[in-house]
Design an enzyme around this catalytic site. Structure first.
Site, PDB file in Angstrom:
ATOM      1  NE  ARG A   1       3.805  -8.740  -6.695  1.00  0.00           N
ATOM      2  CZ  ARG A   1       3.585  -7.306  -7.255  1.00  0.00           C
ATOM      3  NH1 ARG A   1       4.335  -7.232  -8.295  1.00  0.00           N
ATOM      4  NH2 ARG A   1       1.966  -6.829  -7.198  1.00  0.00           N
TER       5      ARG A   1
ATOM      6  CB  CYS B   1      -7.389  -2.951 -13.286  1.00  0.00           C
ATOM      7  SG  CYS B   1      -7.869  -3.870 -11.721  1.00  0.00           S
TER       8      CYS B   1
ATOM      9  CD  GLU C   1      -8.970  -8.339  -5.528  1.00  0.00           C
ATOM     10  OE1 GLU C   1      -7.784  -8.373  -6.321  1.00  0.00           O
ATOM     11  OE2 GLU C   1      -9.276  -8.329  -5.118  1.00  0.00           O
TER      12      GLU C   1
ATOM     13  NE  ARG D   1      -4.777   0.005  -6.043  1.00  0.00           N
ATOM     14  CZ  ARG D   1      -4.467  -0.209  -7.139  1.00  0.00           C
ATOM     15  NH1 ARG D   1      -3.650   0.592  -7.720  1.00  0.00           N
ATOM     16  NH2 ARG D   1      -3.668  -1.647  -8.258  1.00  0.00           N
TER      17      ARG D   1
ATOM     18  NE  ARG E   1     -10.445  -2.271  -5.261  1.00  0.00           N
ATOM     19  CZ  ARG E   1      -9.035  -2.581  -5.318  1.00  0.00           C
ATOM     20  NH1 ARG E   1      -8.791  -3.366  -6.102  1.00  0.00           N
ATOM     21  NH2 ARG E   1      -7.825  -2.022  -4.040  1.00  0.00           N
TER      22      ARG E   1
ATOM     23  CG  ASN F   1      -1.259  -6.018  -8.827  1.00  0.00           C
ATOM     24  OD1 ASN F   1      -1.105  -5.877 -10.065  1.00  0.00           O
ATOM     25  ND2 ASN F   1      -1.981  -5.030  -8.865  1.00  0.00           N
ATOM     26  CG  ASP F   2      -4.123  -9.085  -4.212  1.00  0.00           C
ATOM     27  OD1 ASP F   2      -3.563  -9.314  -3.387  1.00  0.00           O
ATOM     28  OD2 ASP F   2      -4.767  -8.203  -3.983  1.00  0.00           O
TER      29      ASP F   2
ATOM     30  CG  HIS G   1      -0.462  -0.004   2.377  1.00  0.00           C
ATOM     31  ND1 HIS G   1       0.086  -1.048   2.718  1.00  0.00           N
ATOM     32  CD2 HIS G   1      -0.309   0.831   3.810  1.00  0.00           C
ATOM     33  CE1 HIS G   1       1.220  -0.957   4.206  1.00  0.00           C
ATOM     34  NE2 HIS G   1       0.500   0.053   4.421  1.00  0.00           N
TER      35      HIS G   1
HETATM   36  C1  PEP Z   1      -4.447  -6.548  -7.435  1.00  0.00           C
HETATM   37  O1  PEP Z   1      -4.670  -7.222  -7.082  1.00  0.00           O
HETATM   38  O2  PEP Z   1      -4.186  -6.779  -8.699  1.00  0.00           O
HETATM   39  C2  PEP Z   1      -5.278  -5.030  -7.797  1.00  0.00           C
HETATM   40  C3  PEP Z   1      -5.417  -4.042  -8.884  1.00  0.00           C
HETATM   41  O3  PEP Z   1      -6.198  -4.008  -6.874  1.00  0.00           O
HETATM   42  P1  PEP Z   1      -4.775  -3.713  -5.234  1.00  0.00           P
HETATM   43  O4  PEP Z   1      -3.361  -4.164  -6.228  1.00  0.00           O
HETATM   44  O5  PEP Z   1      -5.529  -2.560  -5.162  1.00  0.00           O
HETATM   45  O6  PEP Z   1      -5.082  -5.481  -3.901  1.00  0.00           O
HETATM   46 MG    MG Z   2      -5.831  -6.559  -4.919  1.00  0.00          MG
END
Ligand code: PEP
Ligand code: MG
Length: 748
Positions: free
Chosen positions: A643, A680, A609, A475, A511, A632-633, A371
């Site tokens: 990661r 995304c 995700e 976000r 979101r 990402n998740d 974050h």
């Molecule tokens: C993701 O998980 O790819 C995503 C876009 O959400 P965040 O990065 O906010 O977890």
């Molecule tokens: Mg995510």
């Protein structure tokens, strides 16, 4: 066709290398002789040698014939970066008829490298130990053949053995001949992870190096009440000034912090109590310590976790008051010319640093920093992570140059490096031309919608300039994370409304709160032992229905007049989606009863995700109004790889066959049900992934605004049918290695 040469004469004997070494006065001279010889023998326009600087884990260009001599010592590559870095990473030679066609090709500016087409890189290795790489290049394409590869490999083998001894011998020469002149200059750079791209030069500033609240009060003779009132005024003026000068880009978040500081400072009870103590004989600093200490203890003892968190604010304010009481030496909270080092920090600290114009950030805490990384990017603060705690190596006030493009911290950098940094910063700060909102087009004219990921207000303007046709992911968690609290419905409404008003007309995907996992929230004492598998995303919202309703009310009201879409994060089952949908309907009915202007029926979407969501993607595609793939998740949960854990981060691979198959499955399911789907996650911004996704049928990408121009041009380079061939080929592969092979074989 590669030129055929008799390469036997290239295979030098060890004695020849040794004789070259004998004539040299230092390693660099020796390496220069080596590359000159190889270039002559191979008739190449360029020959370069890179050696691995182990402390920084970087390949450094140590000698070159043909590249700009100024590049020597200045060009750094990470292992795995560019063709050379890949050859070293994979410990195999790489030969390209046209270098720029290799997917790993990386143009290195200011080397004149673009003039050369043929490329051959071989690793210099000793067993599995990586030592460096030898690279030859030629202006004309297709100049090197298999014989050249073998010859260069042989030389690299000899060089490896020689180099092992050379460094020791060189040190001996140096000590014996010219003890005062070190010929082997030890690297003064530290390898680090990139968190937020950019470059920053400044003197080290350790965040909270000492605690003024804990210091012994000094003996003072002036009028204590007058001194206190002066310090109070000064503190008030400083916070006002920070507040007033807040960059528009961070005002939405920073307001939340500094207005609460001002409120506290102006609270009669707080300062009045200090004045009373002074009247009773305390010194001003004793009074500040006393009152701040008592308030902090009271807050810390509260049963309410969010009240406990305010301890942090009050202590911060106390420090500022004490600094102002000491007078003179304290800056106005201005961190220009400073690179801040912190072990751990809250998102609010980061916003504060941005408001105080810090040049850059070095984070030494390991663990969950995603974050902070996202926020640092939005705040445009160059930031790097030093996972193993090494901040002691960087003393207060030392000059550092942080290269958060390459992931290196240079200590006490030379002027040439500083000039280079300056040039890089200037080149990057040239504003990109504004692009009118429009979709991207493939080479054969198929439209691909480009939306922007937005974290703070500033991103909305960047998105508009980058030609995004809407917001694909807002976000919403940052106002929550910055306050470590639930902002009220009214506060959220104000924040969302400013986003809505500045956003281009088009889809507006808000979101709902995604805390938990790496976005920690709430009372540290109650943190879960495994937050990634805990109360994350939609689970958190459903467990806190009142705050969920507040957020939904604020969103429905703020997006009343727009193409509002609400996206739920971390949905693991259809049941959760139905519950969330129910809440939206109930909240909308309440708002209608109250006669408040709101969006009655926004489209409702699901983030894909989790593996469970992929498994049930048919049903999600049928029930949800849209899907958004959060790679990402998804990559993390599919592969069970964290990661931020150095031991396994190499396994975090968006091109793992399981990930590719999951992506394809979701896109095809959405297609069958006519449900819009976008990507995304960050992987969606890389050229290879773009080709793959287009081939699978994806027609919408949402990404950080800064990445949109690159994505647009990448889309323009490929036809849908080539993309399909590519994705079909990747989907046939069984192992990570096979996928890598298929990627490197592909030609546009
Ligand atoms: C993701 O998980 O790819 C995503 C876009 O959400 P965040 O990065 O906010 O977890
Ligand atoms: Mg995510």
């Amino acid at each position: 066709m590669a030129a055929r040469r008799d390469t036997m004469d290239l295979v030098w004997s060890i004695s020849e290398l040794s004789s070259l070494f004998g004539r040299s006065t230092n390693i660099d001279g020796f390496l220069q002789d080596v590359v000159d010889r190889i270039a002559e023998h191979l008739d190449s326009d360029v020959c370069s040698v890179y050696l691995l600087d182990e402390s920084a884990e970087l390949l450094v260009l140590r000698a070159s014939r043909g590249l700009d001599p100024d590049a020597v010592g200045r060009v750094h590559l990470r292992i795995g970066e560019g063709i050379t870095g890949t050859a070293v990473k994979e410990l195999r030679p790489i030969r390209e008829a046209r270098a720029s066609r290799n997917p790993n090709y990386k143009h290195i500016p200011n080397t004149r490298e673009e003039e050369f087409q043929s490329f051959l890189a071989v690793p210099i290795r000793h067993g599995l130990n990586r030592i460096g790489a030898l690279v030859v290049q030629h202006r004309r394409p297709d100049q090197f053949g298999r014989h050249d590869t073998r010859a260069l490999q042989t030389i690299a083998g000899q060089l490896a053995a020689t180099l092992e001894n050379v460094e020791i011998l060189m040190e001996l020469h140096t000590r014996l001949d010219r003890p005062e002149v070190p010929t082997v200059r030890r690297s003064e750079s530290i390898r680090c992870h990139i968190a937020s791209e950019g470059v920053a030069v400044g003197r080290v500033f350790h965040l909270r190096p000492h605690d003024l609240l804990a210091e012994e009060p000094s003996v003072v003779h002036e009028d204590q009440e007058a001194a206190f009132r002066k310090a109070l005024e000064r503190t008030d003026a400083q916070i006002e000034a920070i507040h007033r000068d807040l960059d528009e880009r961070i005002s939405d978040l920073a307001n939340l912090i500094f207005s609460s500081h001002l409120l506290m400072l102006r609270d009669e009870e707080f300062s009045g109590e200090m004045i009373r103590l002074i009247a009773d004989g305390s010194t001003a600093s004793e009074a500040v310590r006393d009152v701040v200490g008592r308030y902090a203890d009271l807050l810390a003892a509260s049963a309410n976790p969010r009240t406990r968190e305010k301890t942090h604010d009050i202590r911060d304010l106390g420090q500022r008051l004490l600094r102002n009481l000491r007078g003179g030496e304290e800056e106005h909270g201005d961190l220009r010319g400073r690179v801040v080092i912190a072990h751990e920090m809250y998102p609010s600290d980061l916003v504060r640093l941005a408001a105080q114009h810090a040049e850059g950030l070095i984070l030494t805490g390991g663990g969950n920093t995603a974050h902070l990384t996202i926020l640092a990017r939005s705040l445009e603060i160059p930031a790097v992570l030093l996972r193993s705690r090494r901040e002691d190596e960087l003393p207060e006030d030392e000059l550092v140059a942080v290269d958060a493009y390459d992931g290196v911290i240079h200590r006490n950098p030379h002027q040439t490096l500083l000039d280079q940094f300056q040039a890089t910063a200037e080149a990057r700060s040239v504003e990109r031309p504004t692009i009118a909102p429009s979709s991207a087009r493939t080479a054969d004219g198929v439209e691909v919608e480009l939306l922007a990921n937005v974290n703070i207000l500033h991103d909305v303007d960047l998105a508009a300039r980058a030609g995004a046709t809407g917001i694909g992911l807002y976000r919403s968690e940052f106002p929550f994370l910055v306050r470590n609290d639930f902002p009220s419905e009214a506060e959220q409404y104000r924040i969302y409304r400013r986003i809505v008003e500045r956003a281009v007309q088009g889809p507006l995907v808000l979101r709902t709160l995604d805390v938990g996992g790496d976005k920690l929230f709430g009372d540290p004492a109650n943190r879960e032992s495994n937050p990634f598998l805990g109360l994350r995303g939609i689970r958190f919202s459903l467990a806190h229905p009142e705050s969920f309703d507040d957020q939904l009310r604020a969103m429905l009201r703020a997006g009343a007049d727009r193409d509002l879409r609400i996206l739920f994060p971390m949905v693991a089952s259809l049941d959760e989606f139905f519950q969330a949908r129910e809440r939206v309907r109930a909240v909308s009915a309440d708002l209608a009863d109250e006669g408040l202007d709101h969006h009655p029926d926004p489209k409702l979407g699901v983030m894909v995700e989790l593996p469970s969501t992929v498994e049930c993607c048919e049903e999600f595609a049928r029930e949800a109004d849209f899907l958004s793939i959060g790679s990402n998740d998804l990559v993390m949960y599919l592969l069970a790889v964290d990661r931020s854990n150095e031991q396994v981060e190499r396994l975090y691979d968006p091109y793992h066959p399981a990930v590719l198959r999951a992506l394809s499955r979701v896109i095809r399911a959405a297609d069958r049900h006519g449900t819009p789907v976008s990507m995304c996650g960050e992987a969606g911004g890389t050229p290879v992934m773009i080709r793959f996704l287009l081939g699978c049928g994806l027609r919408c990408i949402s990404a950080d605004p800064a990445r949109l121009p690159g994505i647009r041009s990448e889309i323009g380079r490929i036809t849908v049918s080539r993309a399909r061939t590519f994705s079909d080929d990747l989907l046939r592969q069984s192992s990570v290695r096979d996928v890598a092979g298929a990627i490197s074989r592909f030609r546009l």
